[in-house]
Scaffold this motif. Structure first.
Motif, short mmCIF file in Angstrom:
data_model
loop_
_atom_site.label_atom_id
_atom_site.label_comp_id
_atom_site.label_asym_id
_atom_site.label_seq_id
_atom_site.Cartn_x
_atom_site.Cartn_y
_atom_site.Cartn_z
N ILE A 104 -32.29 11.81 23.17
CA ILE A 104 -31.20 12.61 23.71
C ILE A 104 -31.03 12.30 25.19
O ILE A 104 -31.95 12.44 25.98
CB ILE A 104 -31.49 14.12 23.51
CG1 ILE A 104 -31.63 14.42 22.01
CG2 ILE A 104 -30.37 14.96 24.12
CD1 ILE A 104 -32.02 15.85 21.72
N ARG A 105 -29.85 11.82 25.56
CA ARG A 105 -29.56 11.51 26.95
C ARG A 105 -28.09 11.80 27.23
O ARG A 105 -27.27 11.89 26.31
CB ARG A 105 -29.86 10.03 27.26
CG ARG A 105 -29.05 9.07 26.45
CD ARG A 105 -29.16 7.66 27.05
NE ARG A 105 -30.51 7.13 26.93
CZ ARG A 105 -30.92 6.37 25.93
NH1 ARG A 105 -30.08 6.08 24.94
NH2 ARG A 105 -32.13 5.90 25.89
N LYS A 106 -27.78 11.96 28.47
CA LYS A 106 -26.41 12.19 28.86
C LYS A 106 -25.59 10.95 28.59
O LYS A 106 -25.98 9.84 28.94
CB LYS A 106 -26.33 12.57 30.34
CG LYS A 106 -24.91 12.89 30.81
CD LYS A 106 -24.89 13.31 32.27
CE LYS A 106 -23.47 13.63 32.71
NZ LYS A 106 -23.42 14.04 34.13
N ASP A 107 -24.44 11.14 27.94
CA ASP A 107 -23.57 10.02 27.62
C ASP A 107 -22.28 10.17 28.42
O ASP A 107 -21.58 11.18 28.33
CB ASP A 107 -23.25 10.01 26.12
CG ASP A 107 -22.82 8.63 25.65
OD1 ASP A 107 -22.38 7.84 26.50
OD2 ASP A 107 -22.93 8.35 24.44
N TYR A 108 -21.97 9.15 29.20
CA TYR A 108 -20.80 9.19 30.07
C TYR A 108 -19.51 8.82 29.34
O TYR A 108 -18.42 9.06 29.85
CB TYR A 108 -20.99 8.25 31.27
CG TYR A 108 -22.08 8.70 32.21
CD1 TYR A 108 -21.79 9.51 33.30
CD2 TYR A 108 -23.40 8.31 32.02
CE1 TYR A 108 -22.78 9.92 34.19
CE2 TYR A 108 -24.41 8.72 32.88
CZ TYR A 108 -24.09 9.52 33.96
OH TYR A 108 -25.08 9.92 34.82
N THR A 110 -17.25 8.58 25.54
CA THR A 110 -17.08 9.14 24.20
C THR A 110 -17.15 8.04 23.14
O THR A 110 -16.98 6.85 23.45
CB THR A 110 -15.73 9.86 24.08
OG1 THR A 110 -14.66 8.90 24.19
CG2 THR A 110 -15.57 10.92 25.18
N TYR A 146 -27.58 2.22 30.24
CA TYR A 146 -27.05 2.44 31.59
C TYR A 146 -27.86 1.70 32.66
O TYR A 146 -27.41 1.58 33.79
CB TYR A 146 -27.01 3.94 31.88
CG TYR A 146 -25.98 4.66 31.03
CD1 TYR A 146 -24.64 4.61 31.37
CD2 TYR A 146 -26.36 5.34 29.89
CE1 TYR A 146 -23.68 5.24 30.57
CE2 TYR A 146 -25.41 5.98 29.09
CZ TYR A 146 -24.08 5.93 29.44
OH TYR A 146 -23.14 6.54 28.65
N LYS A 184 -21.15 0.51 35.79
CA LYS A 184 -21.13 1.50 34.72
C LYS A 184 -19.69 1.76 34.32
O LYS A 184 -18.95 2.45 35.02
CB LYS A 184 -21.81 2.79 35.18
CG LYS A 184 -21.94 3.85 34.07
CD LYS A 184 -22.83 4.99 34.49
CE LYS A 184 -22.22 5.76 35.65
NZ LYS A 184 -23.05 6.91 36.06
#
Length: 343
Positions: A104-108, A110, A146, A184
């Protein structure tokens, strides 16, 4: 007697120009496998194994490609030289089910953004590429690294693609896909390199004359067209011109062509070796040239090998060691024609 002689000559002609690839497919218990898919990668040449696990493929000419054997629930097998050591026995191994680690990680970005980027870099943004539709997009999984600004994609099932512009249905077994960005990003303008690898099976669904004309237009100026002309030493202002260092040059100064059976062996002159920056890394590449097609379409071709082979259709033996820029780099899966295509 004359009638018998004519029949003999006709049969001899067929045997001269056709070759049969055959073999038998078994499972891990050495039982014949019925209905396994067998095809020459990148072509329309395909069949299924019969009740005894046997397959037969009739091929007019040798093609620079692999034989693929695939069956649901089993590991796919690829044979690099299918025209040699014929009548093989092939054993398929059941796939091992592996659960992916959930992180689970932050996804920039969609899934919709990733899918659009995937379509652009996999199918292409040309008229042919935009006409394509992937019918099982839900099987595609994405991961964005990332640390390296790289998007990866994978699918455990073959991608089923409609290409109405060229009149084909395509099954593509995706082995590897990645797109590298300079920062990024998920935008095409920030892409520094993209790659997709896999096996392809073409099924012709439209044989109308107008579709054939469109295919010929797409073929003209393609990599197949370029390598076929290179192997035949055919150049000119209405075909391809070679440029080196910004100046038009003579191809014979750089390429030596010789016969290797039914293939053409292309050797690049030994005195033009370079070492330079290539797609964000520092590998040694052998040579690079610019090619101009009909004075309008310019492409850069980088050779990571000094020897490769070209068949009579224009397919080269080292697709993973030859990279494209310019016009040829814009031609993705949507512009691909079968490797046995004849304009």
């Amino acid at each position: 007697m004359k009638r018998i002689l004519l029949i003999f000559i006709f049969l001899f002609s067929l045997n001269t120009f056709c070759q049969t690839i055959e073999g038998t497919v078994f499972d891990e218990n050495k039982m014949p496998m019925v209905g396994a898919s067998v095809y020459l990668d990148g072509t329309t040449i395909a069949t299924l194994t019969n009740e005894n696990g046997k397959y037969f493929l009739s091929v007019k000419s040798k093609i620079n490609t692999s034989l693929i054997i695939r069956s649901m629930g089993y590991e796919t097998v690829g044979i690099a030289n299918p025209f040699e050591n014929n009548n093989r026995k092939i054993y398929l191994v059941a796939k091992q089910v592996e659960l992916d680690e959930v992180v689970i990680r932050k996804d920039y970005f969609t899934r919709s953004q990733k899918m659009q980027l995937f379509r652009d870099q996999f199918l292409g943004t040309t008229k042919a590429g935009k006409s394509c539709k992937i019918n099982n997009e839900e099987d595609i999984e994405f991961e964005y690294d990332y640390k390296t600004n790289t998007l990866f994609a994978k699918s455990d099932k073959p991608l089923k693609i409609d290409n109405p512009y060229l009149g084909y249905q395509i099954e593509f077994d995706l082995y590897e896909f990645y797109v590298k960005f300079r920062k990024k990003s998920i935008k095409n303008e920030d892409v520094t390199k993209s790659l997709f690898l896999g096996t392809t099976l073409f099924n012709e669904i439209n044989k109308e004359p107008k579709i054939k004309k469109i295919r010929d237009i797409v073929y003209n100026g393609s990599s197949m067209h370029l390598f076929k002309n290179l192997s035949e030493n055919r150049w000119g202002k209405d075909l391809f011109l070679l440029f080196k260092g910004g100046f038009q040059d003579i191809p014979e100064n750089y390429f030596t062509i010789s016969n290797e059976g039914k293939l053409k062996k292309i050797s690049i002159a030994a005195n033009i070796k370079y070492e330079g920056l290539l797609a964000g890394s520092k590998p040694r590449f052998y040579a690079d040239f610019n090619f101009l097609y009909k004075k309008t379409k310019q492409s850069k071709v980088i050779f990571l090998t000094n020897v490769f082979y070209v068949d009579e259709y224009g397919n080269n033996s080292d697709a993973d060691k030859i990279e494209f820029g310019g016009d040829l780099a814009t031609r993705k899966l949507g512009d691909m024609l079968p490797m046995n295509y004849v304009p």
